[in-house]
Design an enzyme around this catalytic site. Structure first.
Site: not given
Ligand code: NAI
Length: 401
Positions: A144, A206
């Site tokens: 997503c 990765h």
């Molecule tokens: P994202 O990069 O969109 O999340 C960022 C969010 O994490 C920020 O908006 C904030 O709310 C929080 N954040 C970041 N640093 C922070 C900090 N220091 N303190 C507090 N909050 C903090 O991540 P996403 O894409 O939602 O992914 C979540 C997890 O899922 C990650 O581990 C990612 O590797 C994994 N993932 C994501 C996929 C995708 O399609 N987005 C697919 C497969 C795995």
């Protein structure tokens, strides 16, 4: 599991999707995000847009969150379920922030776990004397990306099945029933949280591919047109590196299963090629070798190496990217820590960790030992007072034994 209110921690891609889905399905959804000004920006956008919209091949759904705050006291009390949807490096901080406000017997977990979540979370929960159930997903259920922050998120894919592990183990049935209904996908139980840590496939793919691309020239620069394809651009040697990483993890699995075969299974910890074929059955044209599973995989079409612009049309590899700053300290380094307890040699894990962490300006391993200056920022079990395999199994897998 009777869930009337959930709190989602995080405001990124996955948090947008989960908010839209859960609120659309009639659950009261709070959002906790302590990250910068995120709570305020999110609240303003949601108000303006009248909710968060998730768009996928199923069509569109929209859900309106109840409360959004950077203060845990506003959004945690009353929630029977708390789901952290952030990169792994934010988990520990969030758990410490919210734990004092959790209800007894609430469920607290991550989507996804990455590695070492169990060691860190159990330690914090014990120290705070909280009575809660812990769960973790093996993977994020969706691919997503936010299209417009606080308003619209694209779901490019929903996984056919996702694994979940709980602590204590017997809570998995309730958690599975709830999440299967919420996510509209198959949710299956994983025997224990150690299996999640070792089965974290991102830790192989990765860092292994980043190392493969730049092992001979980490300072390489390129024009936009020269940026290599991340998955489909791997050479034979990179495939060998990936195979070796996978084999070392298989050896750890074999060793632990041989020692504790009556009390656990690590069956989700499968070789990389098998995982690729299971996950991308119809997308891979040639399944004959590990390299071909990458280079002929349609899902990887067009995905390039993460880069940073230096100037104009000149780019360099981005060593601060999630592929290294998440998957090394919350992936391979944890596996290395478990390997040391299991007396399994891991020369390829060592080589990848030592080199890629140096490129990111970090140091976790020194001569194969967990003595790097940044080791405290990881979630190795030793950091939480777990120094040998018997103690680890007793605490994480079999506390009732
Ligand atoms: P994202 O990069 O969109 O999340 C960022 C969010 O994490 C920020 O908006 C904030 O709310 C929080 N954040 C970041 N640093 C922070 C900090 N220091 N303190 C507090 N909050 C903090 O991540 P996403 O894409 O939602 O992914 C979540 C997890 O899922 C990650 O581990 C990612 O590797 C994994 N993932 C994501 C996929 C995708 O399609 N987005 C697919 C497969 C795995």
């Amino acid at each position: 599991m009777n869930i009337e209110q959930i709190t989602i921690c995080g405001g990124g891609n996955g948090a947008h999707v989960l908010t839209a889905i859960a609120a659309y399905k009639g659950i009261k959804v709070n959002i906790y995000t302590p990250y910068g000004e995120e709570a305020q920006i999110l609240a303003e956008g949601v108000l303006e847009n009248n909710g968060i919209e998730a768009v996928g091949n199923f069509g569109k759904i929209k859900g309106y969150p109840n409360k959004i705050s950077a203060n845990p006291e506003d959004v945690i009390p009353g929630s029977q379920l708390i789901v952290i949807v952030t990169p792994a490096f934010a988990h520990e901080r969030i758990i410490k922030d919210i734990l004092p406000y959790t209800e007894d017997n609430a469920y607290l977990g991550t989507m996804p776990a990455r590695s070492g979540f169990e060691f860190s979370t159990l330690d914090i929960v014990e120290k705070e004397h909280r009575k809660i159930n812990i769960f973790s997903f093996q993977t994020l259920p969706w691919a997503c990306r936010i299209r417009e922050y606080s308003k619209k998120v694209d779901i490019m894919g929903l996984k056919d099945s996702v694994g979940i592990a709980t602590f204590p183990r017997e809570k998995s049935i309730e958690a599975i029933q709830f999440f299967a209904e919420l996510l509209d996908t198959h949710v299956f139980p994983i025997d224990n949280m150690l299996a999640l840590s070792l089965a974290n496939i991102g830790q192989i793919v990765h860092p292994g591919i980043m190392y493969g691309h730049f092992r001979n020239n980490p300072d390489r620069i390129f024009t936009e047109g020269e940026i290599p394809l991340f998955y489909q651009g791997i050479d034979e040697e990179t495939a060998v590196i990936l195979e070796k990483l996978s084999n070392e993890i298989q050896e750890i699995k074999r060793r632990i299963e041989a020692l504790y075969n009556d009390s656990l299974t690590l069956k989700e910890v499968i070789p990389l090629q098998e995982w690729l074929i299971n996950s991308y059955e119809d997308e891979i044209r040639d399944k004959s070798t590990l390299r071909h599973c990458f280079i002929t995989n349609k899902s990887y079409d067009g995905l390039k190496v993460p880069v940073k612009k230096i100037e104009g049309n000149i780019y360099k590899p981005d060593y601060q990217n999630r592929y290294l700053i998440e998957d090394v300290p919350y992936g391979l380094v944890i596996t290395k820590a478990i390997a040391l307890m299991s007396s399994v040699d891991t020369p390829m894990i060592d080589e990848v960790v030592e080199n890629t962490s140096r490129w990111s300006g970090k140091e976790y391993l020194v001569d194969g030992k967990l003595e790097g200056r940044d080791i405290e920022s990881t979630r190795i079990p030793q950091k939480y007072g777990i120094y040998d395999l018997d103690s680890l199994i007793k605490k994480i897998v079999n506390p009732e034994a």
